[in-house]
Design a protein around this motif. Structure first.
Motif, PDB file in Angstrom:
ATOM      1  N   HIS A 140       0.842  -1.186   0.000  1.00  0.00           N
ATOM      2  CA  HIS A 140       0.000   0.000   0.000  1.00  0.00           C
ATOM      3  C   HIS A 140       0.884   1.246   0.000  1.00  0.00           C
ATOM      4  O   HIS A 140       2.010   1.194   0.486  1.00  0.00           O
ATOM      5  CB  HIS A 140      -0.908   0.017   1.237  1.00  0.00           C
ATOM      6  CG  HIS A 140      -1.853  -1.140   1.293  1.00  0.00           C
ATOM      7  ND1 HIS A 140      -1.469  -2.379   1.770  1.00  0.00           N
ATOM      8  CD2 HIS A 140      -3.147  -1.251   0.908  1.00  0.00           C
ATOM      9  CE1 HIS A 140      -2.496  -3.210   1.673  1.00  0.00           C
ATOM     10  NE2 HIS A 140      -3.524  -2.554   1.166  1.00  0.00           N
ATOM     11  N   PRO A 141       0.382   2.364  -0.522  1.00  0.00           N
ATOM     12  CA  PRO A 141       1.181   3.589  -0.539  1.00  0.00           C
ATOM     13  C   PRO A 141       1.293   4.196   0.859  1.00  0.00           C
ATOM     14  O   PRO A 141       0.327   4.172   1.618  1.00  0.00           O
ATOM     15  CB  PRO A 141       0.382   4.513  -1.469  1.00  0.00           C
ATOM     16  CG  PRO A 141      -1.026   4.026  -1.370  1.00  0.00           C
ATOM     17  CD  PRO A 141      -0.948   2.542  -1.151  1.00  0.00           C
ATOM     18  N   HIS A 142       2.471   4.693   1.186  1.00  0.00           N
ATOM     19  CA  HIS A 142       2.685   5.313   2.494  1.00  0.00           C
ATOM     20  C   HIS A 142       3.638   6.498   2.381  1.00  0.00           C
ATOM     21  O   HIS A 142       4.238   6.731   1.325  1.00  0.00           O
ATOM     22  CB  HIS A 142       3.277   4.302   3.490  1.00  0.00           C
ATOM     23  CG  HIS A 142       2.418   3.106   3.735  1.00  0.00           C
ATOM     24  ND1 HIS A 142       1.143   3.207   4.225  1.00  0.00           N
ATOM     25  CD2 HIS A 142       2.653   1.778   3.553  1.00  0.00           C
ATOM     26  CE1 HIS A 142       0.625   1.987   4.339  1.00  0.00           C
ATOM     27  NE2 HIS A 142       1.519   1.111   3.930  1.00  0.00           N
ATOM     28  N   THR A 143       3.793   7.224   3.496  1.00  0.00           N
ATOM     29  CA  THR A 143       4.803   8.282   3.625  1.00  0.00           C
ATOM     30  C   THR A 143       5.309   8.236   5.063  1.00  0.00           C
ATOM     31  O   THR A 143       4.850   7.426   5.867  1.00  0.00           O
ATOM     32  CB  THR A 143       4.206   9.692   3.395  1.00  0.00           C
ATOM     33  OG1 THR A 143       3.293   9.994   4.465  1.00  0.00           O
ATOM     34  CG2 THR A 143       3.495   9.806   2.053  1.00  0.00           C
ATOM     35  N   HIS A 186       4.514   9.863  11.651  1.00  0.00           N
ATOM     36  CA  HIS A 186       3.476   8.915  11.229  1.00  0.00           C
ATOM     37  C   HIS A 186       3.244   9.012   9.735  1.00  0.00           C
ATOM     38  O   HIS A 186       3.653   9.983   9.100  1.00  0.00           O
ATOM     39  CB  HIS A 186       2.159   9.187  11.991  1.00  0.00           C
ATOM     40  CG  HIS A 186       1.625  10.567  11.855  1.00  0.00           C
ATOM     41  ND1 HIS A 186       0.802  10.946  10.817  1.00  0.00           N
ATOM     42  CD2 HIS A 186       1.801  11.679  12.615  1.00  0.00           C
ATOM     43  CE1 HIS A 186       0.474  12.228  10.961  1.00  0.00           C
ATOM     44  NE2 HIS A 186       1.071  12.703  12.033  1.00  0.00           N
ATOM     45  N   CYS A 187       2.594   8.005   9.194  1.00  0.00           N
ATOM     46  CA  CYS A 187       2.195   8.024   7.785  1.00  0.00           C
ATOM     47  C   CYS A 187       1.125   9.093   7.592  1.00  0.00           C
ATOM     48  O   CYS A 187       0.348   9.378   8.495  1.00  0.00           O
ATOM     49  CB  CYS A 187       1.662   6.652   7.386  1.00  0.00           C
ATOM     50  SG  CYS A 187       1.124   6.558   5.664  1.00  0.00           S
ATOM     51  N   HIS A 188       1.100   9.693   6.372  1.00  0.00           N
ATOM     52  CA  HIS A 188       0.121  10.756   6.123  1.00  0.00           C
ATOM     53  C   HIS A 188      -0.639  10.519   4.821  1.00  0.00           C
ATOM     54  O   HIS A 188      -0.939  11.452   4.079  1.00  0.00           O
ATOM     55  CB  HIS A 188       0.813  12.120   6.114  1.00  0.00           C
ATOM     56  CG  HIS A 188      -0.022  13.216   6.691  1.00  0.00           C
ATOM     57  ND1 HIS A 188      -1.220  13.619   6.134  1.00  0.00           N
ATOM     58  CD2 HIS A 188       0.148  13.973   7.797  1.00  0.00           C
ATOM     59  CE1 HIS A 188      -1.724  14.609   6.867  1.00  0.00           C
ATOM     60  NE2 HIS A 188      -0.915  14.831   7.888  1.00  0.00           N
ATOM     61  N   VAL A 189      -0.943   9.240   4.555  1.00  0.00           N
ATOM     62  CA  VAL A 189      -1.692   8.895   3.349  1.00  0.00           C
ATOM     63  C   VAL A 189      -3.140   8.609   3.739  1.00  0.00           C
ATOM     64  O   VAL A 189      -3.402   7.995   4.776  1.00  0.00           O
ATOM     65  CB  VAL A 189      -1.058   7.679   2.638  1.00  0.00           C
ATOM     66  CG1 VAL A 189      -1.942   7.171   1.504  1.00  0.00           C
ATOM     67  CG2 VAL A 189       0.325   8.050   2.102  1.00  0.00           C
ATOM     68  N   ARG A 190      -4.083   9.071   2.895  1.00  0.00           N
ATOM     69  CA  ARG A 190      -5.495   8.829   3.175  1.00  0.00           C
ATOM     70  C   ARG A 190      -5.889   7.384   2.845  1.00  0.00           C
ATOM     71  O   ARG A 190      -5.344   6.824   1.893  1.00  0.00           O
ATOM     72  CB  ARG A 190      -6.356   9.799   2.346  1.00  0.00           C
ATOM     73  CG  ARG A 190      -6.439  11.178   2.973  1.00  0.00           C
ATOM     74  CD  ARG A 190      -7.471  12.025   2.269  1.00  0.00           C
ATOM     75  NE  ARG A 190      -7.065  12.314   0.895  1.00  0.00           N
ATOM     76  CZ  ARG A 190      -6.490  13.465   0.509  1.00  0.00           C
ATOM     77  NH1 ARG A 190      -6.272  14.421   1.354  1.00  0.00           N
ATOM     78  NH2 ARG A 190      -6.155  13.647  -0.739  1.00  0.00           N
ATOM     79  N   GLU A 194      -6.928   5.116   9.137  1.00  0.00           N
ATOM     80  CA  GLU A 194      -6.568   3.710   8.951  1.00  0.00           C
ATOM     81  C   GLU A 194      -5.053   3.538   8.900  1.00  0.00           C
ATOM     82  O   GLU A 194      -4.499   2.629   9.516  1.00  0.00           O
ATOM     83  CB  GLU A 194      -7.187   3.138   7.672  1.00  0.00           C
ATOM     84  CG  GLU A 194      -8.602   2.627   7.848  1.00  0.00           C
ATOM     85  CD  GLU A 194      -9.646   3.731   7.805  1.00  0.00           C
ATOM     86  OE1 GLU A 194      -9.271   4.916   7.637  1.00  0.00           O
ATOM     87  OE2 GLU A 194     -10.840   3.409   7.947  1.00  0.00           O
ATOM     88  N   HIS A 195      -4.382   4.414   8.147  1.00  0.00           N
ATOM     89  CA  HIS A 195      -2.924   4.253   8.008  1.00  0.00           C
ATOM     90  C   HIS A 195      -2.230   4.397   9.360  1.00  0.00           C
ATOM     91  O   HIS A 195      -1.247   3.711   9.642  1.00  0.00           O
ATOM     92  CB  HIS A 195      -2.357   5.246   6.992  1.00  0.00           C
ATOM     93  CG  HIS A 195      -2.584   4.826   5.572  1.00  0.00           C
ATOM     94  ND1 HIS A 195      -1.563   4.473   4.722  1.00  0.00           N
ATOM     95  CD2 HIS A 195      -3.731   4.671   4.862  1.00  0.00           C
ATOM     96  CE1 HIS A 195      -2.074   4.131   3.551  1.00  0.00           C
ATOM     97  NE2 HIS A 195      -3.383   4.252   3.599  1.00  0.00           N
ATOM     98  N   ILE A 196      -2.736   5.288  10.205  1.00  0.00           N
ATOM     99  CA  ILE A 196      -2.125   5.469  11.525  1.00  0.00           C
ATOM    100  C   ILE A 196      -2.547   4.332  12.460  1.00  0.00           C
ATOM    101  O   ILE A 196      -1.710   3.708  13.120  1.00  0.00           O
ATOM    102  CB  ILE A 196      -2.508   6.846  12.104  1.00  0.00           C
ATOM    103  CG1 ILE A 196      -1.809   7.955  11.304  1.00  0.00           C
ATOM    104  CG2 ILE A 196      -2.140   6.929  13.588  1.00  0.00           C
ATOM    105  CD1 ILE A 196      -2.215   9.368  11.696  1.00  0.00           C
ATOM    106  N   GLY A 199      -0.743   1.093  12.597  1.00  0.00           N
ATOM    107  CA  GLY A 199       0.537   0.995  13.305  1.00  0.00           C
ATOM    108  C   GLY A 199       1.670   1.839  12.762  1.00  0.00           C
ATOM    109  O   GLY A 199       2.802   1.737  13.253  1.00  0.00           O
ATOM    110  N   LEU A 200       1.392   2.690  11.770  1.00  0.00           N
ATOM    111  CA  LEU A 200       2.478   3.464  11.148  1.00  0.00           C
ATOM    112  C   LEU A 200       2.711   4.776  11.889  1.00  0.00           C
ATOM    113  O   LEU A 200       2.320   5.862  11.432  1.00  0.00           O
ATOM    114  CB  LEU A 200       2.162   3.709   9.672  1.00  0.00           C
ATOM    115  CG  LEU A 200       2.239   2.442   8.806  1.00  0.00           C
ATOM    116  CD1 LEU A 200       1.725   2.717   7.400  1.00  0.00           C
ATOM    117  CD2 LEU A 200       3.675   1.903   8.756  1.00  0.00           C
ATOM    118  N   PHE A 201       3.368   4.685  13.034  1.00  0.00           N
ATOM    119  CA  PHE A 201       3.706   5.868  13.826  1.00  0.00           C
ATOM    120  C   PHE A 201       4.866   5.525  14.747  1.00  0.00           C
ATOM    121  O   PHE A 201       5.166   4.340  14.983  1.00  0.00           O
ATOM    122  CB  PHE A 201       2.499   6.355  14.645  1.00  0.00           C
ATOM    123  CG  PHE A 201       1.905   5.307  15.529  1.00  0.00           C
ATOM    124  CD1 PHE A 201       2.441   5.037  16.784  1.00  0.00           C
ATOM    125  CD2 PHE A 201       0.811   4.556  15.113  1.00  0.00           C
ATOM    126  CE1 PHE A 201       1.902   4.056  17.601  1.00  0.00           C
ATOM    127  CE2 PHE A 201       0.263   3.563  15.927  1.00  0.00           C
ATOM    128  CZ  PHE A 201       0.808   3.320  17.183  1.00  0.00           C
TER     129      PHE A 201
HETATM  130 CU    CU Z   1       0.312   4.741   5.177  1.00  0.00          CU
END
Ligand code: CU
Length: 341
Positions: A140-143, A186-190, A194-196, A199-201
């Motif tokens: 999935h796309p992330h940042t 943290h991730c900042h993708v919409r 959900e992305h946060i 667990g992406l933090f």
């Molecule tokens: Cu993400």
């Protein structure tokens, strides 16, 4: 078997308040995911667990990380000196997908930085140059979006700089470590929640140029775990796993200065909190001042808020800490400090 729901866990969760909950806890609900709604933004592999409720212990080996290790683990990266004499401090983050056991018998299809929740505690000193090499090893796309001061192109949001990092792609974020304090990333993708929530933090600590007094330093990032993807949390935790610090407790030496870096990345609930039993602490909001704002035993944080807590235990004994939202406590956000001589 009943489906795992927040209400079911609360109704069946009374024994969890006992210290032996990890061994003897009984609930009426089984750890079974809901079927995944079509069109939702991530896959939910159907999973039925043989364990009932919270009975037993989380398998930290299978998870690949132990909350007791994360608690005192700081990633100081690798350094080299730039021609200017400044220190360049480099870190590596990789977005991954993995199934984690987030409370005894409860599995969660997590997204992580470097295979753990929270991601590594990135630590630098004020004025250093920080370089984050980010690789997206997931589907999935992330940042990575850092709090702190940086150029717009380094903000880690869609449409700015490298923007969204697609699966298999990588990028580099670079900025000065400023200001000193306790920050987050943290991730900042919409869809952002959900992305946060997956667990992406992680925590990002900037030490003052002159450092801080020696202390037993701990990191806790508070968060929820929406294990059935209904946009409310079934489990609450600090550092990935519900009830992780109940048994065994966190060992602390009597009289030693404790410094806790505390942040809140909870989704689906507006606030979270930390309450310490049998003591009070000095609170430094965001850690950006060397003067505390308050002497208290309870602090509340909205998502994204963070701070530094300092205290000493004057006597040996076992002291509880937990969210002061009782519902969060019963669903995993509680632990013990074991103060020893
Ligand atoms: Cu993400």
């Amino acid at each position: 078997m009943a489906r795992l729901t927040r209400r079911g866990l609360l109704l069946g969760g009374a024994p969890l308040l006992a210290g032996a909950a990890l061994v003897d806890g009984r609930t009426t609900s089984a750890a079974q995911h809901d079927g995944h709604a079509a069109g939702a933004p991530y896959a939910n592999p159907a999973h039925t667990d043989a364990h009932g409720g919270f009975r037993g212990r989380v398998d930290v080996t299978a998870n690949g990380f132990d909350p007791h290790t994360l608690l005192r683990e700081f990633d100081t990266g690798t350094t080299r000196r730039l021609a200017s004499g400044r220190v360049l401090r480099s870190f590596e983050l990789v977005a991954l997908e993995q199934e984690l056991e987030v409370a005894p018998g409860v599995t969660f299809a997590a997204w992580t930085y470097n295979g753990r929740i929270p991601g590594p505690t990135i630590r630098a000193r004020e004025g250093e140059r920080v370089r984050i090499s980010f690789a997206n090893g997931s589907n999935h796309p992330h940042t990575v979006h850092f709090h702190g001061i940086h150029a717009a192109a380094m903000d880690g949001v869609p449409g700015l700089g490298a923007g969204i990092i697609e699966p298999g792609q990588r990028t580099v974020y670079e900025f000065d470590a400023a200001p000193f304090g306790m920050h987050l990333y943290h991730c900042h993708v919409r869809p952002l929640a959900e992305h946060i929530a997956k667990g992406l933090f992680g925590a990002f600590i900037v030490d003052p140029a002159d450092g801080r007094a020696d202390a037993d330093e701990l990191v806790m990032v508070m968060h929820g775990l929406d294990t059935n993807f209904d946009r409310e949390n079934e489990i609450y935790a600090v550092n990935g796993i519900g009830f992780a610090y109940m048994d065994p407790p966190i060992r602390i030496t009597r009289g030693e200065l404790v410094r806790l870096y505390l942040g809140n990345m909870t989704e689906f609930d507006p606030i979270n909190s930390f309450h310490l039993h049998g003591n009070v602490f000095e609170y430094y909001p965001t850690g950006t001042s060397l003067r505390p704002s308050e002497l208290t035993d309870t602090v509340m944080q909205c998502q994204g808020q963070r701070g530094i807590l300092e205290w000493r235990f004057p006597a040996a004994g076992r002291f509880m800490f937990h969210a002061h939202q009782s519902e969060f406590t019963e669903l995993g956000w509680q632990g013990f400090f074991e103060v020893v001589e």
